[in-house]
Design a protein around this motif. Structure first.
Motif, PDB file in Angstrom:
ATOM      1  N   ARG A   1       4.114   6.139  -5.315  1.00  0.00           N
ATOM      2  CA  ARG A   1       4.034   6.270  -6.774  1.00  0.00           C
ATOM      3  C   ARG A   1       3.491   7.630  -7.215  1.00  0.00           C
ATOM      4  N   PRO A   2       2.375   8.126  -6.683  1.00  0.00           N
ATOM      5  CA  PRO A   2       1.905   9.454  -7.123  1.00  0.00           C
ATOM      6  C   PRO A   2       2.920  10.567  -6.832  1.00  0.00           C
ATOM      7  N   ILE A   3       3.611  10.465  -5.723  1.00  0.00           N
ATOM      8  CA  ILE A   3       4.607  11.482  -5.388  1.00  0.00           C
ATOM      9  C   ILE A   3       5.769  11.425  -6.364  1.00  0.00           C
ATOM     10  N   VAL A   4       6.241  10.218  -6.651  1.00  0.00           N
ATOM     11  CA  VAL A   4       7.391  10.051  -7.534  1.00  0.00           C
ATOM     12  C   VAL A   4       7.042  10.429  -8.969  1.00  0.00           C
TER      13      VAL A   4
ATOM     14  N   LEU B   1      12.268   4.805  -7.738  1.00  0.00           N
ATOM     15  CA  LEU B   1      11.195   4.044  -7.102  1.00  0.00           C
ATOM     16  C   LEU B   1      11.220   2.587  -7.568  1.00  0.00           C
ATOM     17  N   GLN B   2      11.498   2.360  -8.848  1.00  0.00           N
ATOM     18  CA  GLN B   2      11.570   0.991  -9.348  1.00  0.00           C
ATOM     19  C   GLN B   2      12.703   0.224  -8.670  1.00  0.00           C
ATOM     20  N   ARG B   3      13.821   0.872  -8.460  1.00  0.00           N
ATOM     21  CA  ARG B   3      14.927   0.211  -7.740  1.00  0.00           C
ATOM     22  C   ARG B   3      14.528  -0.129  -6.316  1.00  0.00           C
TER      23      ARG B   3
ATOM     24  N   LEU C   1       0.825  -1.212   0.000  1.00  0.00           N
ATOM     25  CA  LEU C   1       0.000   0.000   0.000  1.00  0.00           C
ATOM     26  C   LEU C   1       0.857   1.259   0.000  1.00  0.00           C
ATOM     27  N   PHE C   2       1.980   1.250   0.717  1.00  0.00           N
ATOM     28  CA  PHE C   2       2.825   2.440   0.756  1.00  0.00           C
ATOM     29  C   PHE C   2       3.547   2.648  -0.571  1.00  0.00           C
ATOM     30  N   LEU C   3       4.217   1.593  -1.068  1.00  0.00           N
ATOM     31  CA  LEU C   3       5.025   1.766  -2.275  1.00  0.00           C
ATOM     32  C   LEU C   3       4.179   2.110  -3.495  1.00  0.00           C
ATOM     33  N   THR C   4       3.002   1.515  -3.603  1.00  0.00           N
ATOM     34  CA  THR C   4       2.180   1.770  -4.782  1.00  0.00           C
ATOM     35  C   THR C   4       1.178   2.890  -4.546  1.00  0.00           C
TER      36      THR C   4
END
Length: 169
Positions: free
Chosen positions: A39-42, A53-55, A32-35
């Protein structure tokens, strides 16, 4: 002698329960945090931030597999000690929700496997598109990863709702 074995069984059950809860919270919270949050912030900051973010997500996948195995093993231990759960018994709402939770766990595990495979394919994906292509293979993989991540988030949310309902019934 009997008291020692009962307390040992109780200890294994409670240790499994707490490990299961920790693993599930870390796994679902990470998804939930990473996606859902990062994601919207990045995406606001552009291409180099997306690659960063992908790394981070690739690094989290190793942790994901540790958590997945923890949740699987401790879930099996909890099911074996459960006096309430019987496979393929749908006689109460709680039993139906327990089966739904197991199915959702398997779906989430499959999504994690698909995501891992997609990130491995990303390393060798061609960035340039040829004349006959609308999108490059890398763009297609990025789209697939976004779709898998969206399914992961929604599956995680539904799992949390199912577990919440199980506590009520």
């Amino acid at each position: 002698m009997i008291i020692a074995s009962i307390s040992g069984i109780t200890y294994i059950y409670w240790a499994s329960l707490y490990m299961h809860l920790f693993g599930a919270v870390a796994w679902l919270g990470g998804i939930l945090f990473l996606t859902g949050v990062s994601r919207p912030i990045v995406e606001y900051y552009g291409t180099e931030a997306i690659e960063l973010l992908q790394r981070v997500k690739v690094r989290f996948l190793g942790f994901t597999w540790m958590l997945l195995w923890t949740v699987l093993v401790t879930g099996i231990i909890i099911l074996l000690w459960s006096t309430k759960f019987i496979f393929f018994d749908f006689s109460s709402l709680w039993l139906i929700l327990a089966h739904v939770k197991i199915i959702l766990f398997l779906i989430l595990a499959a999504l994690s496997l698909m995501l891992r495979t997609s990130y491995k394919e990303m390393e060798n994906a061609r960035v340039e598109k040829e004349a006959s292509e609308d999108l490059s293979p890398r763009d297609i993989l990025l789209w697939r990863i976004r779709m898998i991540e969206q399914f992961e988030v929604w599956t995680a949310i539904v799992i949390l709702l199912v577990v919440s309902l199980m506590q009520v019934y």
